[in-house]
Motif scaffolding. Structure first.
Motif, PDB file in Angstrom:
ATOM      1  N   UNK A   1      -8.724   0.841 -18.531  1.00  0.00           N
ATOM      2  CA  UNK A   1      -8.510  -0.217 -17.549  1.00  0.00           C
ATOM      3  C   UNK A   1      -7.053  -0.182 -17.108  1.00  0.00           C
ATOM      4  N   UNK A   2      -6.824  -0.175 -15.804  1.00  0.00           N
ATOM      5  CA  UNK A   2      -5.462  -0.179 -15.305  1.00  0.00           C
ATOM      6  C   UNK A   2      -5.396   0.392 -13.903  1.00  0.00           C
ATOM      7  N   UNK A   3      -4.179   0.572 -13.387  1.00  0.00           N
ATOM      8  CA  UNK A   3      -4.019   1.121 -12.032  1.00  0.00           C
ATOM      9  C   UNK A   3      -4.707   2.472 -11.894  1.00  0.00           C
ATOM     10  N   UNK A   4      -5.270   2.706 -10.712  1.00  0.00           N
ATOM     11  CA  UNK A   4      -5.988   3.953 -10.457  1.00  0.00           C
ATOM     12  C   UNK A   4      -5.364   4.650  -9.253  1.00  0.00           C
ATOM     13  N   UNK A   5      -5.338   5.947  -9.316  1.00  0.00           N
ATOM     14  CA  UNK A   5      -4.769   6.733  -8.228  1.00  0.00           C
ATOM     15  C   UNK A   5      -5.528   6.462  -6.933  1.00  0.00           C
ATOM     16  N   UNK A   6      -4.784   6.273  -5.844  1.00  0.00           N
ATOM     17  CA  UNK A   6      -5.401   6.018  -4.551  1.00  0.00           C
ATOM     18  C   UNK A   6      -5.503   4.552  -4.202  1.00  0.00           C
ATOM     19  N   UNK A   7      -5.148   3.672  -5.138  1.00  0.00           N
ATOM     20  CA  UNK A   7      -5.192   2.231  -4.914  1.00  0.00           C
ATOM     21  C   UNK A   7      -3.828   1.623  -5.246  1.00  0.00           C
TER      22      UNK A   7
ATOM     23  N   UNK B   1     -14.520   1.523  -0.837  1.00  0.00           N
ATOM     24  CA  UNK B   1     -13.992   1.947   0.458  1.00  0.00           C
ATOM     25  C   UNK B   1     -13.127   0.862   1.078  1.00  0.00           C
ATOM     26  N   UNK B   2     -13.604  -0.385   1.019  1.00  0.00           N
ATOM     27  CA  UNK B   2     -12.857  -1.490   1.615  1.00  0.00           C
ATOM     28  C   UNK B   2     -11.595  -1.821   0.817  1.00  0.00           C
ATOM     29  N   UNK B   3     -11.672  -1.753  -0.488  1.00  0.00           N
ATOM     30  CA  UNK B   3     -10.494  -2.052  -1.301  1.00  0.00           C
ATOM     31  C   UNK B   3      -9.401  -1.003  -1.112  1.00  0.00           C
ATOM     32  N   UNK B   4      -9.774   0.228  -0.831  1.00  0.00           N
ATOM     33  CA  UNK B   4      -8.779   1.273  -0.586  1.00  0.00           C
ATOM     34  C   UNK B   4      -7.952   0.973   0.660  1.00  0.00           C
ATOM     35  N   UNK B   5      -8.502   0.201   1.573  1.00  0.00           N
ATOM     36  CA  UNK B   5      -7.794  -0.135   2.811  1.00  0.00           C
ATOM     37  C   UNK B   5      -6.768  -1.244   2.604  1.00  0.00           C
ATOM     38  N   UNK B   6      -6.810  -1.893   1.424  1.00  0.00           N
ATOM     39  CA  UNK B   6      -6.010  -3.085   1.208  1.00  0.00           C
ATOM     40  C   UNK B   6      -4.976  -2.878   0.107  1.00  0.00           C
ATOM     41  N   UNK B   7      -4.031  -3.831  -0.001  1.00  0.00           N
ATOM     42  CA  UNK B   7      -2.984  -3.699  -0.997  1.00  0.00           C
ATOM     43  C   UNK B   7      -2.896  -4.965  -1.843  1.00  0.00           C
TER      44      UNK B   7
ATOM     45  N   UNK C   1      -1.550  -0.945  -7.322  1.00  0.00           N
ATOM     46  CA  UNK C   1      -1.723  -1.141  -8.773  1.00  0.00           C
ATOM     47  C   UNK C   1      -2.720  -2.227  -9.172  1.00  0.00           C
ATOM     48  N   UNK C   2      -2.606  -3.424  -8.589  1.00  0.00           N
ATOM     49  CA  UNK C   2      -3.516  -4.497  -8.990  1.00  0.00           C
ATOM     50  C   UNK C   2      -4.938  -4.238  -8.520  1.00  0.00           C
ATOM     51  N   UNK C   3      -5.089  -3.679  -7.333  1.00  0.00           N
ATOM     52  CA  UNK C   3      -6.434  -3.359  -6.843  1.00  0.00           C
ATOM     53  C   UNK C   3      -7.056  -2.263  -7.697  1.00  0.00           C
ATOM     54  N   UNK C   4      -6.275  -1.266  -8.072  1.00  0.00           N
ATOM     55  CA  UNK C   4      -6.799  -0.222  -8.952  1.00  0.00           C
ATOM     56  C   UNK C   4      -7.271  -0.775 -10.277  1.00  0.00           C
ATOM     57  N   UNK C   5      -6.516  -1.727 -10.817  1.00  0.00           N
ATOM     58  CA  UNK C   5      -6.921  -2.371 -12.072  1.00  0.00           C
ATOM     59  C   UNK C   5      -8.221  -3.131 -11.890  1.00  0.00           C
ATOM     60  N   UNK C   6      -8.346  -3.840 -10.774  1.00  0.00           N
ATOM     61  CA  UNK C   6      -9.590  -4.553 -10.474  1.00  0.00           C
ATOM     62  C   UNK C   6     -10.758  -3.579 -10.368  1.00  0.00           C
ATOM     63  N   UNK C   7     -10.570  -2.468  -9.674  1.00  0.00           N
ATOM     64  CA  UNK C   7     -11.639  -1.470  -9.520  1.00  0.00           C
ATOM     65  C   UNK C   7     -12.066  -0.934 -10.880  1.00  0.00           C
ATOM     66  N   UNK C   8     -11.095  -0.684 -11.771  1.00  0.00           N
ATOM     67  CA  UNK C   8     -11.446  -0.171 -13.102  1.00  0.00           C
ATOM     68  C   UNK C   8     -12.272  -1.201 -13.877  1.00  0.00           C
ATOM     69  N   UNK C   9     -11.979  -2.483 -13.701  1.00  0.00           N
ATOM     70  CA  UNK C   9     -12.767  -3.529 -14.367  1.00  0.00           C
ATOM     71  C   UNK C   9     -14.171  -3.616 -13.769  1.00  0.00           C
ATOM     72  N   UNK C  10     -14.265  -3.556 -12.452  1.00  0.00           N
ATOM     73  CA  UNK C  10     -15.574  -3.586 -11.792  1.00  0.00           C
ATOM     74  C   UNK C  10     -16.441  -2.415 -12.241  1.00  0.00           C
TER      75      UNK C  10
ATOM     76  N   UNK D   1       0.800  -1.209   0.000  1.00  0.00           N
ATOM     77  CA  UNK D   1       0.000   0.000   0.000  1.00  0.00           C
ATOM     78  C   UNK D   1       0.838   1.268   0.000  1.00  0.00           C
ATOM     79  N   UNK D   2       2.136   1.158   0.315  1.00  0.00           N
ATOM     80  CA  UNK D   2       2.972   2.344   0.321  1.00  0.00           C
ATOM     81  C   UNK D   2       3.107   2.954  -1.071  1.00  0.00           C
ATOM     82  N   UNK D   3       2.826   2.145  -2.103  1.00  0.00           N
ATOM     83  CA  UNK D   3       2.963   2.631  -3.468  1.00  0.00           C
ATOM     84  C   UNK D   3       1.616   2.997  -4.091  1.00  0.00           C
ATOM     85  N   UNK D   4       0.637   3.255  -3.289  1.00  0.00           N
ATOM     86  CA  UNK D   4      -0.688   3.562  -3.810  1.00  0.00           C
ATOM     87  C   UNK D   4      -0.697   4.834  -4.646  1.00  0.00           C
ATOM     88  N   UNK D   5       0.202   5.749  -4.364  1.00  0.00           N
ATOM     89  CA  UNK D   5       0.223   7.013  -5.093  1.00  0.00           C
ATOM     90  C   UNK D   5       1.272   7.022  -6.199  1.00  0.00           C
ATOM     91  N   UNK D   6       1.607   5.845  -6.708  1.00  0.00           N
ATOM     92  CA  UNK D   6       2.519   5.758  -7.839  1.00  0.00           C
ATOM     93  C   UNK D   6       1.977   6.595  -8.995  1.00  0.00           C
TER      94      UNK D   6
END
Length: 209
Positions: free
Chosen positions: A45-51, A160-166, A53-62, A29-34
């Motif tokens: 589709x891809x990494x999203x700011x605030x998440x 909200x919950x995914x933002x808490x995770x890495x 990288x892989x979680x951001x990609x998942x969020x974009x797909x959802x 999670x330290x790299x969430x602001x990459x």
């Protein structure tokens, strides 16, 4: 023709990642602001700011697959959402609610380490999850905005919950009964949307004029 027996290790080596190991693929999670992330364009589709990288990609797909379900059916009336194609079908409205219920149950499984719905969520979502006769009898009379509001409320909780995770959390989470990590579980939510979107599209093209 000679058969090519390419192992997963060979495939990784060809991509130049064979020596990385799983630890190098996990981003904390330290790299969430990459600064490597896609824009808020729904079609990116891809990494999203605030998440991570892989979680951001998942969020974009959802978000993309949810948008297609709602956008493709934006003009349906209440009668069309409630239309039953035949006695064994589910209405478009109940299928849309079923998709929300699926997301809720995976919230309970992955975020709260449950094996099923929480008692509170079971009371609200079990009929939509199971579909069938009970859903045909009870899920009706709602405009599209009713389903949109449900989608937005549930997705807000997921985000909200995914933002808490890495990414380490995403790549972990196998269970005793089914050897799926958290990424597979949430990708199942994505493909579940896609599966039922096809069913909804098939029915919408056969609605009575």
């Amino acid at each position: 023709m000679k058969e090519n027996n390419i192992t997963r290790r060979d495939f990784a080596r060809n991509l130049g990642i064979g020596g990385l190991g799983i630890g190098s693929l996990v981003t904390s999670g330290e790299n969430k602001d990459s600064n490597i992330y896609v824009s808020d364009n729904i079609n990116h589709i891809g990494p999203k700011k605030g998440f991570s990288p892989q979680i951001g990609t998942l969020v974009s797909m959802l978000d993309w697959i949810r948008d297609t379900v709602l956008r493709y059916n934006a003009k349906l009336t209440v009668a069309q959402l409630d239309h039953l194609h035949d006695k064994n079908s589910n209405t478009i409205g109940s299928l849309m609610m079923h998709l929300v219920a699926t997301e809720v149950i995976y919230q309970d499984i992955t975020f709260h380490n449950l094996e099923d719905f929480s008692p509170k969520n079971a009371e609200k979502w079990k009929i939509a999850m199971d579909l069938g006769e009970a859903a045909r009898n009870s899920i009706k009379g709602h405009p599209l905005s009713y389903y949109q509001d449900m989608y937005n409320e549930v997705r807000k909780e997921t985000t909200k919950e995914l933002k808490k995770r890495d990414d380490q959390w995403l790549l972990s989470g196998e269970t005793k009964e089914w050897n799926w990590n958290n990424y597979c579980k949430w990708f199942h939510v994505v493909e579940h949307y896609a599966n039922h979107r096809g069913q909804i599209t098939w029915q919408s093209r056969r609605l009575p004029m």
